[in-house]
Motif scaffolding. Sequence first.
Motif, PDB file in Angstrom:
ATOM      1  N   THR A   1       0.824   9.847  13.043  1.00 27.36           N
ATOM      2  CA  THR A   1       0.750   8.410  12.822  1.00 27.36           C
ATOM      3  C   THR A   1      -0.389   8.054  11.888  1.00 27.36           C
ATOM      4  O   THR A   1      -0.217   7.301  10.912  1.00 27.36           O
ATOM      5  N   LEU A   2      -1.594   8.568  12.154  1.00 25.24           N
ATOM      6  CA  LEU A   2      -2.724   8.290  11.270  1.00 25.24           C
ATOM      7  C   LEU A   2      -2.454   8.842   9.877  1.00 25.24           C
ATOM      8  O   LEU A   2      -2.742   8.180   8.873  1.00 25.24           O
ATOM      9  N   ALA A   3      -1.902  10.031   9.794  1.00 21.27           N
ATOM     10  CA  ALA A   3      -1.599  10.614   8.485  1.00 21.27           C
ATOM     11  C   ALA A   3      -0.661   9.705   7.697  1.00 21.27           C
ATOM     12  O   ALA A   3      -0.850   9.464   6.499  1.00 21.27           O
ATOM     13  N   GLY A   4       0.369   9.193   8.375  1.00 21.09           N
ATOM     14  CA  GLY A   4       1.315   8.315   7.701  1.00 21.09           C
ATOM     15  C   GLY A   4       0.686   7.003   7.271  1.00 21.09           C
ATOM     16  O   GLY A   4       0.993   6.479   6.181  1.00 21.09           O
ATOM     17  N   LEU A   5      -0.191   6.444   8.095  1.00 22.29           N
ATOM     18  CA  LEU A   5      -0.868   5.200   7.737  1.00 22.29           C
ATOM     19  C   LEU A   5      -1.771   5.390   6.519  1.00 22.29           C
ATOM     20  O   LEU A   5      -1.818   4.533   5.627  1.00 22.29           O
ATOM     21  N   LEU A   6      -2.485   6.509   6.468  1.00 24.89           N
ATOM     22  CA  LEU A   6      -3.351   6.771   5.314  1.00 24.89           C
ATOM     23  C   LEU A   6      -2.523   6.932   4.044  1.00 24.89           C
ATOM     24  O   LEU A   6      -2.890   6.424   2.981  1.00 24.89           O
ATOM     25  N   ARG A   7      -1.402   7.639   4.144  1.00 22.60           N
ATOM     26  CA  ARG A   7      -0.528   7.799   2.973  1.00 22.60           C
ATOM     27  C   ARG A   7      -0.017   6.446   2.490  1.00 22.60           C
ATOM     28  O   ARG A   7       0.000   6.172   1.286  1.00 22.60           O
ATOM     29  N   ALA A   8       0.414   5.618   3.422  1.00 28.70           N
ATOM     30  CA  ALA A   8       0.971   4.326   3.038  1.00 28.70           C
ATOM     31  C   ALA A   8      -0.086   3.445   2.374  1.00 28.70           C
ATOM     32  O   ALA A   8       0.193   2.768   1.374  1.00 28.70           O
ATOM     33  N   ALA A   9      -1.306   3.439   2.922  1.00 27.05           N
ATOM     34  CA  ALA A   9      -2.373   2.652   2.315  1.00 27.05           C
ATOM     35  C   ALA A   9      -2.710   3.177   0.927  1.00 27.05           C
ATOM     36  O   ALA A   9      -3.013   2.393   0.012  1.00 27.05           O
ATOM     37  N   ALA A  10      -2.655   4.479   0.747  1.00 25.20           N
ATOM     38  CA  ALA A  10      -2.932   5.069  -0.561  1.00 25.20           C
ATOM     39  C   ALA A  10      -1.864   4.666  -1.573  1.00 25.20           C
ATOM     40  O   ALA A  10      -2.170   4.390  -2.737  1.00 25.20           O
ATOM     41  N   VAL A  11      -0.619   4.640  -1.148  1.00 21.55           N
ATOM     42  CA  VAL A  11       0.458   4.208  -2.041  1.00 21.55           C
ATOM     43  C   VAL A  11       0.237   2.756  -2.455  1.00 21.55           C
ATOM     44  O   VAL A  11       0.403   2.392  -3.625  1.00 21.55           O
ATOM     45  N   TYR A  12      -0.163   1.919  -1.505  1.00 22.55           N
ATOM     46  CA  TYR A  12      -0.456   0.531  -1.860  1.00 22.55           C
ATOM     47  C   TYR A  12      -1.590   0.471  -2.888  1.00 22.55           C
ATOM     48  O   TYR A  12      -1.516  -0.296  -3.868  1.00 22.55           O
ATOM     49  N   ALA A  13      -2.652   1.245  -2.672  1.00 22.30           N
ATOM     50  CA  ALA A  13      -3.785   1.227  -3.596  1.00 22.30           C
ATOM     51  C   ALA A  13      -3.357   1.641  -4.994  1.00 22.30           C
ATOM     52  O   ALA A  13      -3.894   1.148  -5.987  1.00 22.30           O
ATOM     53  N   SER A  14      -2.395   2.542  -5.088  1.00 22.46           N
ATOM     54  CA  SER A  14      -1.956   3.041  -6.386  1.00 22.46           C
ATOM     55  C   SER A  14      -0.940   2.140  -7.072  1.00 22.46           C
ATOM     56  O   SER A  14      -0.972   1.966  -8.287  1.00 22.46           O
ATOM     57  N   ARG A  15      -0.030   1.553  -6.282  1.00 22.98           N
ATOM     58  CA  ARG A  15       1.098   0.836  -6.876  1.00 22.98           C
ATOM     59  C   ARG A  15       1.360  -0.539  -6.271  1.00 22.98           C
ATOM     60  O   ARG A  15       2.385  -1.148  -6.553  1.00 22.98           O
ATOM     61  N   GLY A  16       0.477  -1.028  -5.426  1.00 17.67           N
ATOM     62  CA  GLY A  16       0.631  -2.364  -4.896  1.00 17.67           C
ATOM     63  C   GLY A  16       1.822  -2.523  -3.967  1.00 17.67           C
ATOM     64  O   GLY A  16       2.383  -1.545  -3.461  1.00 17.67           O
ATOM     65  N   LEU A  17       2.225  -3.778  -3.756  1.00 18.64           N
ATOM     66  CA  LEU A  17       3.309  -4.051  -2.825  1.00 18.64           C
ATOM     67  C   LEU A  17       4.627  -3.443  -3.277  1.00 18.64           C
ATOM     68  O   LEU A  17       5.435  -3.012  -2.447  1.00 18.64           O
ATOM     69  N   ASP A  18       4.875  -3.408  -4.587  1.00 23.17           N
ATOM     70  CA  ASP A  18       6.123  -2.812  -5.067  1.00 23.17           C
ATOM     71  C   ASP A  18       6.200  -1.337  -4.682  1.00 23.17           C
ATOM     72  O   ASP A  18       7.250  -0.850  -4.242  1.00 23.17           O
ATOM     73  N   GLY A  19       5.090  -0.621  -4.832  1.00 19.59           N
ATOM     74  CA  GLY A  19       5.068   0.779  -4.440  1.00 19.59           C
ATOM     75  C   GLY A  19       5.230   0.953  -2.948  1.00 19.59           C
ATOM     76  O   GLY A  19       5.922   1.867  -2.481  1.00 19.59           O
ATOM     77  N   LEU A  20       4.608   0.052  -2.178  1.00 20.88           N
ATOM     78  CA  LEU A  20       4.732   0.130  -0.729  1.00 20.88           C
ATOM     79  C   LEU A  20       6.167  -0.161  -0.298  1.00 20.88           C
ATOM     80  O   LEU A  20       6.681   0.462   0.643  1.00 20.88           O
ATOM     81  N   ARG A  21       6.831  -1.084  -0.967  1.00 23.39           N
ATOM     82  CA  ARG A  21       8.233  -1.378  -0.647  1.00 23.39           C
ATOM     83  C   ARG A  21       9.115  -0.162  -0.885  1.00 23.39           C
ATOM     84  O   ARG A  21      10.026   0.130  -0.097  1.00 23.39           O
ATOM     85  N   LEU A  22       8.865   0.540  -1.975  1.00 19.74           N
ATOM     86  CA  LEU A  22       9.645   1.748  -2.247  1.00 19.74           C
ATOM     87  C   LEU A  22       9.404   2.798  -1.168  1.00 19.74           C
ATOM     88  O   LEU A  22      10.346   3.428  -0.672  1.00 19.74           O
ATOM     89  N   ALA A  23       8.127   2.997  -0.801  1.00 18.25           N
ATOM     90  CA  ALA A  23       7.806   3.990   0.222  1.00 18.25           C
ATOM     91  C   ALA A  23       8.415   3.604   1.563  1.00 18.25           C
ATOM     92  O   ALA A  23       8.817   4.471   2.350  1.00 18.25           O
ATOM     93  N   ALA A  24       8.499   2.310   1.837  1.00 22.41           N
ATOM     94  CA  ALA A  24       9.000   1.827   3.126  1.00 22.41           C
ATOM     95  C   ALA A  24      10.478   2.136   3.337  1.00 22.41           C
ATOM     96  O   ALA A  24      10.964   2.106   4.469  1.00 22.41           O
ATOM     97  N   ARG A  25      11.196   2.441   2.275  1.00 27.85           N
ATOM     98  CA  ARG A  25      12.614   2.780   2.414  1.00 27.85           C
ATOM     99  C   ARG A  25      12.807   4.051   3.241  1.00 27.85           C
ATOM    100  O   ARG A  25      13.846   4.217   3.888  1.00 27.85           O
ATOM    101  N   GLU A  26      11.806   4.936   3.191  1.00 30.34           N
ATOM    102  CA  GLU A  26      11.962   6.215   3.867  1.00 30.34           C
ATOM    103  C   GLU A  26      10.839   6.537   4.839  1.00 30.34           C
ATOM    104  O   GLU A  26      10.917   7.541   5.547  1.00 30.34           O
ATOM    105  N   ASP A  27       9.797   5.709   4.889  1.00 27.71           N
ATOM    106  CA  ASP A  27       8.602   6.046   5.667  1.00 27.71           C
ATOM    107  C   ASP A  27       8.321   4.978   6.714  1.00 27.71           C
ATOM    108  O   ASP A  27       8.144   3.796   6.388  1.00 27.71           O
ATOM    109  N   THR A  28       8.238   5.375   7.971  1.00 29.52           N
ATOM    110  CA  THR A  28       8.035   4.441   9.079  1.00 29.52           C
ATOM    111  C   THR A  28       6.705   3.710   8.977  1.00 29.52           C
ATOM    112  O   THR A  28       6.633   2.485   9.174  1.00 29.52           O
ATOM    113  N   GLU A  29       5.622   4.436   8.690  1.00 28.90           N
ATOM    114  CA  GLU A  29       4.309   3.792   8.653  1.00 28.90           C
ATOM    115  C   GLU A  29       4.190   2.854   7.462  1.00 28.90           C
ATOM    116  O   GLU A  29       3.516   1.816   7.545  1.00 28.90           O
ATOM    117  N   ALA A  30       4.831   3.196   6.356  1.00 25.41           N
ATOM    118  CA  ALA A  30       4.844   2.276   5.217  1.00 25.41           C
ATOM    119  C   ALA A  30       5.563   0.983   5.588  1.00 25.41           C
ATOM    120  O   ALA A  30       5.137  -0.113   5.187  1.00 25.41           O
TER     121      ALA A  30
END
Length: 233
Positions: A193-222
């Motif tokens: 769970t923590l690993a997934g949360l850190l990955r999701a926050a990192a994706v947001y830092a790199s690509r903003g909400l659009d990147g997080l939306r893409l990650a959320a298609r396949e990732d629970t924590e995103a």
Amino acid sequence: MSDRAGPPTSPNAVAAFLDEARRVAPAASGTAPRLIFALDATMSRQPTWDLACSVQAGMFEATARLGGLAVQLVYFRGFGECRASRFVGDPRALTGLMAGITCRGGQTQIGRVLRHARNEAGKGPVKALILVGDAVEEDLDGLCAVAGELGLLGLPAFCFHEGHDGQAASGFTEIARLSGGAYARFDAGAPGTLAGLLRAAAVYASRGLDGLRLAAREDTEARRLLGAMTSGR
């Protein structure tokens, strides 16, 4: 969370940490998005500190194909000790720094972390602050005031809360809300769970909400973070 008093902070230990930071953690590329990774290192946190050491590399891995990420480690512990490394772009360097730090008794210093993040944002863009802890022992009104400043700066705080403490949950939730970030709870017994949360926050830092939306298609924590960030919009 406070537990029992640990040994006094050694000036030599602090100096060694800073020397190691300069040696193994050269400044990351100025073009990489910057993220601040802040952890409570008071006594009760040692198991979760070890967990964070083992999973933090996922932040870098999640963004490697997106151009990388520059991460600054911030920690607090003991009697008024709050330290920050340089921004680094190598997960091995950050792991090495974290492995040399032990947890010590003391009160939370979340206010210092928030003010540090605000000051860093004044020097150059910081895309996100990750704060991992299990307690909030400071005046919440003061913390909320700084969290609101982070929101005005476009610096969201992702507050990842270990445990079930109600006061901590309320505090972290408000910090996340006022800064435009997200609150999520995790259990140290479920490291994924923590690993997934850190990955999701990192994706947001790199690509903003659009990147997080893409990650959320396949990732629970995103999906959890995306839902928390957009629920009021």
